[in-house]
Design an enzyme around this catalytic site. Structure first.
Site, mmCIF file in Angstrom:
data_model
loop_
_atom_site.group_PDB
_atom_site.id
_atom_site.type_symbol
_atom_site.label_atom_id
_atom_site.label_comp_id
_atom_site.label_asym_id
_atom_site.label_seq_id
_atom_site.Cartn_x
_atom_site.Cartn_y
_atom_site.Cartn_z
ATOM 1 N N PHE A 56 0.825 -1.206 0.000
ATOM 2 C CA PHE A 56 0.000 0.000 0.000
ATOM 3 C C PHE A 56 0.863 1.261 0.000
ATOM 4 O O PHE A 56 0.474 2.287 -0.561
ATOM 5 C CB PHE A 56 -0.927 -0.015 1.223
ATOM 6 C CG PHE A 56 -1.973 1.057 1.213
ATOM 7 C CD1 PHE A 56 -3.150 0.887 0.505
ATOM 8 C CD2 PHE A 56 -1.788 2.240 1.910
ATOM 9 C CE1 PHE A 56 -4.136 1.875 0.488
ATOM 10 C CE2 PHE A 56 -2.748 3.239 1.896
ATOM 11 C CZ PHE A 56 -3.937 3.051 1.184
ATOM 12 N N GLU A 57 2.049 1.190 0.590
ATOM 13 C CA GLU A 57 2.935 2.351 0.699
ATOM 14 C C GLU A 57 3.841 2.541 -0.515
ATOM 15 O O GLU A 57 4.540 3.556 -0.632
ATOM 16 C CB GLU A 57 3.787 2.237 1.967
ATOM 17 C CG GLU A 57 3.012 2.372 3.263
ATOM 18 C CD GLU A 57 2.203 1.144 3.646
ATOM 19 O OE1 GLU A 57 1.171 1.301 4.326
ATOM 20 O OE2 GLU A 57 2.595 0.007 3.266
ATOM 21 N N HIS A 87 -9.682 -6.948 2.725
ATOM 22 C CA HIS A 87 -8.424 -6.207 2.796
ATOM 23 C C HIS A 87 -7.589 -6.403 1.526
ATOM 24 O O HIS A 87 -7.029 -5.451 0.981
ATOM 25 C CB HIS A 87 -7.637 -6.659 4.035
ATOM 26 C CG HIS A 87 -6.390 -5.884 4.265
ATOM 27 N ND1 HIS A 87 -5.139 -6.397 3.972
ATOM 28 C CD2 HIS A 87 -6.177 -4.644 4.749
ATOM 29 C CE1 HIS A 87 -4.222 -5.498 4.270
ATOM 30 N NE2 HIS A 87 -4.828 -4.424 4.748
ATOM 31 N N PHE A 112 5.347 -2.238 -12.595
ATOM 32 C CA PHE A 112 4.543 -2.997 -11.640
ATOM 33 C C PHE A 112 5.123 -4.397 -11.463
ATOM 34 O O PHE A 112 5.061 -5.223 -12.373
ATOM 35 C CB PHE A 112 3.105 -3.072 -12.156
ATOM 36 C CG PHE A 112 2.143 -3.669 -11.181
ATOM 37 C CD1 PHE A 112 1.588 -2.895 -10.177
ATOM 38 C CD2 PHE A 112 1.760 -4.995 -11.277
ATOM 39 C CE1 PHE A 112 0.679 -3.425 -9.280
ATOM 40 C CE2 PHE A 112 0.858 -5.542 -10.383
ATOM 41 C CZ PHE A 112 0.311 -4.753 -9.385
ATOM 42 N N ARG A 126 5.801 -17.750 -8.390
ATOM 43 C CA ARG A 126 5.994 -16.589 -9.269
ATOM 44 C C ARG A 126 7.254 -15.794 -8.890
ATOM 45 O O ARG A 126 7.680 -14.917 -9.637
ATOM 46 C CB ARG A 126 4.758 -15.694 -9.219
ATOM 47 C CG ARG A 126 3.540 -16.442 -9.787
ATOM 48 C CD ARG A 126 2.310 -15.598 -9.828
ATOM 49 N NE ARG A 126 2.430 -14.689 -10.957
ATOM 50 C CZ ARG A 126 1.843 -13.510 -11.014
ATOM 51 N NH1 ARG A 126 1.098 -13.084 -10.021
ATOM 52 N NH2 ARG A 126 1.983 -12.749 -12.068
#
Length: 153
Positions: A56-57, A87, A112, A126
């Site tokens: 999120f940061e 969440h 990304f 992955r």
């Protein structure tokens, strides 16, 4: 005229913004990024790694680095694993749109490299266990995009 990036050693410095949350996975992604950069002629002394608490940061730091004028590209690494609550959806959506906006607002390639997986096992696959290393792929994308942006100038 046709423009396309290539994989020759690009100029400039690179930043990697990596989440500490789910470090078991993110550290493997980071190793993949550093390996790809080395293989593409970018020495370790031209790569800065910035750690943030979680996915999120990532966007705010990626945007700050992108707008700072110091980096040719910023690679974002994180791992979000689905749990029993909403969440996951909020963090995954916010990280995705935030990273996109960081690139758009800075004009610098912001790549990304955040895994969004249903299980830890999927994430580990992955991050190099079975499905290749998505961190390596993100770094290669950064190389290609930096070279493309140079051609477009």
């Amino acid at each position: 005229m046709h423009y396309e990036g290539d994989f020759s050693p690009p100029a400039g410095r690179f930043a990697v913004v990596a989440a500490r949350f789910n470090a078991l996975v993110v550290d493997q992604l980071l190793a993949g990024v550093l390996d790809a950069f080395t293989r593409h002629g970018i020495p370790a002394d031209r790569v800065d790694v910035v750690r943030v608490p979680g996915s999120f940061e990532i966007p705010v730091v990626a945007q700050h680095l992108g707008k700072g004028g110091k980096y040719a590209a910023v690679v974002c690494l994180g791992c979000i694993i689905r749990g029993d609550t909403d969440h996951y959806d909020h963090v995954a959506g916010s990280a995705t749109s935030g990273i996109l906006n960081a690139g758009l607002s800075s004009g610098v390639p912001v790549v990304f490299g955040v895994l969004t997986c249903d299980t830890l096992e999927q994430a580990l696959h992955r991050a190099g266990a079975k499905a290749g290393n998505k961190g390596f792929e993100a770094a290669v994308t950064a190389v290609e995009m930096v070279n493309l942006m140079a051609k477009l100038k």
